[in-house]
Design a protein around this motif. Structure first.
Motif, short mmCIF file in Angstrom:
data_model
loop_
_atom_site.label_atom_id
_atom_site.label_comp_id
_atom_site.label_asym_id
_atom_site.label_seq_id
_atom_site.Cartn_x
_atom_site.Cartn_y
_atom_site.Cartn_z
N ASN A 198 42.81 34.70 43.72
CA ASN A 198 43.87 35.40 43.28
C ASN A 198 44.84 36.34 43.70
O ASN A 198 44.63 37.39 43.56
N TYR A 221 39.00 42.07 30.33
CA TYR A 221 38.22 40.81 31.13
C TYR A 221 36.64 40.62 31.37
O TYR A 221 36.32 42.34 31.16
N THR A 222 35.84 40.20 31.80
CA THR A 222 34.61 39.93 31.62
C THR A 222 34.29 39.49 33.13
O THR A 222 35.04 40.35 34.33
N GLU A 264 42.32 47.20 36.29
CA GLU A 264 42.66 46.96 34.99
C GLU A 264 44.06 47.58 34.87
O GLU A 264 45.57 47.09 34.00
N THR A 308 35.97 47.95 37.27
CA THR A 308 36.83 47.03 36.73
C THR A 308 37.88 47.61 36.22
O THR A 308 39.35 47.65 35.63
N SER A 339 26.65 38.77 39.06
CA SER A 339 26.92 37.24 37.92
C SER A 339 25.54 37.14 37.26
O SER A 339 25.36 36.66 36.33
N GLU A 366 36.46 35.49 38.92
CA GLU A 366 36.66 33.86 39.18
C GLU A 366 38.26 34.55 39.80
O GLU A 366 38.62 34.22 40.72
N PHE A 367 38.69 36.11 39.14
CA PHE A 367 40.08 36.40 39.46
C PHE A 367 40.28 36.92 41.26
O PHE A 367 41.01 36.20 41.70
N ASP A 417 32.53 38.29 34.63
CA ASP A 417 33.16 36.42 34.87
C ASP A 417 34.30 36.56 35.83
O ASP A 417 34.62 35.49 36.76
N GLN A 418 34.69 36.66 34.59
CA GLN A 418 36.92 36.75 34.68
C GLN A 418 37.24 37.43 35.90
O GLN A 418 38.21 36.96 36.61
N TRP A 419 36.44 38.57 35.60
CA TRP A 419 37.51 39.22 37.08
C TRP A 419 37.12 38.87 38.57
O TRP A 419 37.86 38.63 38.73
N CYS A 475 45.19 41.87 32.97
CA CYS A 475 44.33 41.31 32.61
C CYS A 475 42.52 42.27 31.89
O CYS A 475 41.87 41.99 31.95
#
Length: 772
Positions: free
Chosen positions: A170, A158-159, A149, A145, A86, A165-166, A161-163, A155
């Motif tokens: 999660n 997703y960027t 998907e 990624t 990141s 965080e996920f 950073d979003q991945w 999702c």
């Protein structure tokens, strides 16, 4: 090692696309790697010395190593790795932008596992499955990624950073998505480029953990000083032989330094203390009875370097280094075009990298990810900027000119290499092509971006063609060149009888070698010996049929055609060197069937009449169940034509017993297999048909058993120097029990006695030169 990887990245992902190509590619690559490594390490040091930027990473690393359980280390350490991704997702280094198309995550029961190693014999019958012994999964992986998907369509887009965080928040949702996914969408070895293994030995002392914040900060010069601090450098204590997965007695406690040392000479080593076996004896075997038949099963292809010697009646836990070896093999066979694999071992705070390719495994010394944190960051930043080629995907555009027509083709998704720690990593498949062959089958303009399985045109199997990928040793002649040379010499030296060779050779439609992916490049960058370096050769040839398709009433005629071809090839200077059941094929034509000698990738080109081939490469060529017993028992035996002839005899044995040999013909060293086959010969009962034999082939047994016995009696006499070696005499042994079929008047000639006269040898045939 990092410097070598960067040099290789330049060679594979930069230089091929330059407008002006250099004649000193390796020197340019080394200069580039030095600059790139300095820049990347400088950025890593600055990052680690900045409390605002690196505090999160350091806290994650400390939390991981203060954990009391190995499993409790995964999450914080992986969180730290993703934090590095990141932090540098917008940073260009060495001219490379980050890919930002993968994340690190902990494995779980739905993710890739190394295959079971079962002690059952049945497991060994399937080369597409690992003959295995224990089962473990890597502790961390780097899924793409785009694969995530597919598991979580919601999702999409997703960027990075979003991945991240996920994944952090999660885990349960991700597990559920994997469980619900179809078998084709579940996470597999094809979806990752590297595997991590964590090994908990002890918890580092707090005084050691305090080194993550050194007084005065980290310094580039200290990290590059190999005398002061060991970095990701190559092991220097050479053991002299390739690393091998050990047999059962060595599996309980395998230290890494004895498994992954650099190989000086990558060859299979089978030196045993066993003495050569005595000659065969003829007597009754009480355990056999005749008359029993079984359904025919397709025979698997035997791999010379399979890890079948791991089989045991016990199931000890594999050591971490051995387990990493299995991960490397899994990654290497996950794609047909996989060129290499990277496996990381983290033993407490000590990290080492393992590079796997068809030549073997290269291991690094360990770094301390606490005291040398910037080196860990540098490694991650390097991975973040790898393209597909450096992740192990060759991405070949498969194009060929077949019979004057250009075609684009791909391979079926199930195409895979067999289980090999090192070796030819052969892939065999029926190619797929559009009906008109005109549409390109890749989704990108360059090899490094191609995903061959995703092609828009409707494709169908080209059943008239057969694809083969083989990582041959660079010192060996290219297979297509060997066959072309054989045909040219047959026409010149055999004249009107050239058909006795030409009709029994494969028809190669297209062949190419991609030296860009030679395993010698990284070894040169590491200043290692390149002896045994391998290079991928891709080939399309006319489809042939296996010996299994031959009726028992015709098998002797087809084998005599093959024997005649092999002898004449030897006379004109071509030694095959790897006769096996799967290398003897059948070509069906309007004029009838012909026996065909196939697979010349281990062949040797000699001067006609030379008689004894000069050894090329570092392999002891041959497939164990079919190798001549004397070759199995001693590596010092000079190869002769009789050894190829004996291999044909073993192929006939295989045919009659329906591809179900003794298990110990496959397992163990060359010496062990040689002894096992000798014992089998001694116990032959010429009057009792084996319990399992091919339907309709039982009548061949008595003559075959007598031929085998007489053959080994003669070879014993030759080895004891009680009689002279003679190809004619060896042929007579076979001819007595299986007379050579007579041909029409006018076609018969004394092929058994054919020799090329010294004065007739062309100048260009007097020196064998390897060509690509």
């Amino acid at each position: 090692m990092l410097r070598a990887l960067l040099a290789l990245q330049y060679q594979r992902e930069v230089e091929p696309f330059l407008k002006e190509r250099s004649s000193q590619v390796e020197d340019d690559a080394k200069d580039f790697a030095t600059r790139y490594l300095g820049e990347t390490l400088g950025e890593a040091v600055t990052f680690c010395n900045d409390p605002k930027r690196s505090t999160s990473l350091k806290n994650d690393v400390l939390e991981a190593f203060r954990a009391k359980l190995e499993s409790d280390r995964y999450t914080p350490f992986i969180r730290g790795l993703n934090g590095v991704l990141s932090s540098f997702q917008d940073k260009t280094l060495g001219g490379f932008m980050p890919s930002n198309d993968f994340v690190f995550m902990a494995n779980d029961p739905i993710s890739p596992n190394s295959s079971d190693i079962s002690p059952s014999t049945e497991a060994l019958e399937v080369t597409e499955k690992a003959p295995c012994y224990t089962k473990r999964k890597p502790d961390a992986i780097d899924p793409q990624t785009d694969h995530l998907e597919k598991l979580l369509p919601e999702c999409a887009g997703y960027t990075l950073d979003q991945w991240i965080e996920f994944i952090n928040e999660n885990q349960q949702k991700l597990r559920e998505a994997r469980k619900k996914a179809s078998s084709s969408d579940r996470t597999s070895w094809d979806n990752i480029s590297q595997a991590w293994e964590f090994k908990f030995i002890r918890s580092p002392a707090e005084a050691h953990l305090a080194m993550i914040d050194p007084t005065g900060g980290f310094k580039v010069e200290d990290l590059l000083d190999h005398d002061a601090i060991p970095a990701l450098t190559l092991r220097t204590k050479l053991r002299g032989e390739a690393p091998k997965l050990k047999r059962q007695k060595d599996l309980r406690a395998e230290p890494s330094q004895t498994l992954f040392n650099v190989q000086k000479r990558p060859r299979e080593v089978d030196h045993d203390t066993d003495e050569g076996a005595t000659g065969p004896k003829r007597f009754k075997s009480a355990g056999n009875s005749s008359g029993n038949k079984s359904a025919r099963e397709s025979a698997p292809r035997e791999d010379s370097n399979r890890i079948s010697h791991l089989v045991s009646t016990r199931t000890p836990q594999l050591s971490a280094p051995l387990q990493c070896g299995l991960y490397g093999i899994e990654l290497m066979r996950s794609r047909w075009d996989r060129t290499h694999a990277v496996v990381i071992l983290l033993e407490d705070e000590r990290l080492s990298l393992r590079w796997h390719d068809p030549q073997g495994c290269i291991g690094t010394t360990k770094i301390d990810v606490v005291a040398q944190l910037p080196l860990l960051v540098t490694m991650i930043l390097t991975f973040q900027r790898f393209g597909k080629r450096m992740r192990g995907e060759a991405g070949w555009h498969l194009q060929a000119n077949v019979d004057g027509k250009d075609i684009n083709y791909t391979l079926p998704p199930e195409a895979r290499a067999g289980w090999e720690l090192k070796g030819r990593h052969q892939v065999f498949a029926t190619p797929l092509a559009p009906a008109d062959g005109s549409e390109p089958l890749t989704d990108g303009p360059s090899r490094c971006s191609a995903r061959l399985a995703s092609c828009a045109p409707v494709v169908k199997p080209r059943k008239d063609l057969f694809f083969k990928l083989s990582w041959r040793e660079e010192s060996r002649d290219d297979e297509a060149f060997v066959v072309k040379t054989a045909k040219d010499r047959a026409k010149h030296y055999l004249g009107e009888h050239a058909g006795d060779v030409l009709n029994h050779l494969p028809e190669i439609k297209h062949s190419e070698t991609d030296s860009l992916f030679s395993t010698g490049h990284i070894r040169r960058f590491l200043r290692l010996t390149t002896d045994g370096a391998r290079v991928p050769s891709l080939m399309l040839s006319q489809t042939l049929q296996p010996l299994d398709k031959v009726e028992p009433g015709d098998i002797i005629a087809r084998l005599w055609e093959i024997i005649r071809c092999l002898l004449l090839l030897w006379r004109i200077g071509i030694a095959h060197g790897d006769i096996s059941y799967w290398n003897l094929m059948i070509r069906n034509t309007e004029n009838g069937a012909y026996g065909v000698v196939n697979d010349f990738d281990l062949a040797t080109i000699m001067t006609p009449g030379q008689g004894l081939p000069i050894k090329q490469g570092f392999e002891r060529t041959g497939t164990k169940p079919f190798m001549a017993v004397r070759l199995l028992l001693s590596e010092k035996i000079q190869r002769q034509w009789a050894h190829d002839l004996e291999s044909v005899i073993w192929c006939l044995v295989w045919y009659v017993i329906d591809g179900r040999p003794e298990a110990d013909w496959r397992l163990g060293t060359h010496m062990q297999v040689g002894v096992n086959k000798t014992v089998w010969i001694e116990k032959l009962d010429v009057d009792v048909v084996p319990e399992i034999y091919r339907a309709g082939a039982g009548h061949l047994w008595n003559r075959l058993a007598n031929a085998v016995y007489d053959w080994f009696q003669r070879q014993r006499m030759v080895s004891m120097k009680r009689t002279q070696y003679s190809d004619r005499a060896n042929l007579d042994v076979i001819d007595i029990w299986f007379p050579c079929p007579k041909r029409p008047e006018g076609e018969e000639w004394d092929w058994m006695g054919f020799e090329v006269k010294e004065n007739d040898i062309r100048a260009e045939d007097r020196t064998a030169v390897a060509r690509t």
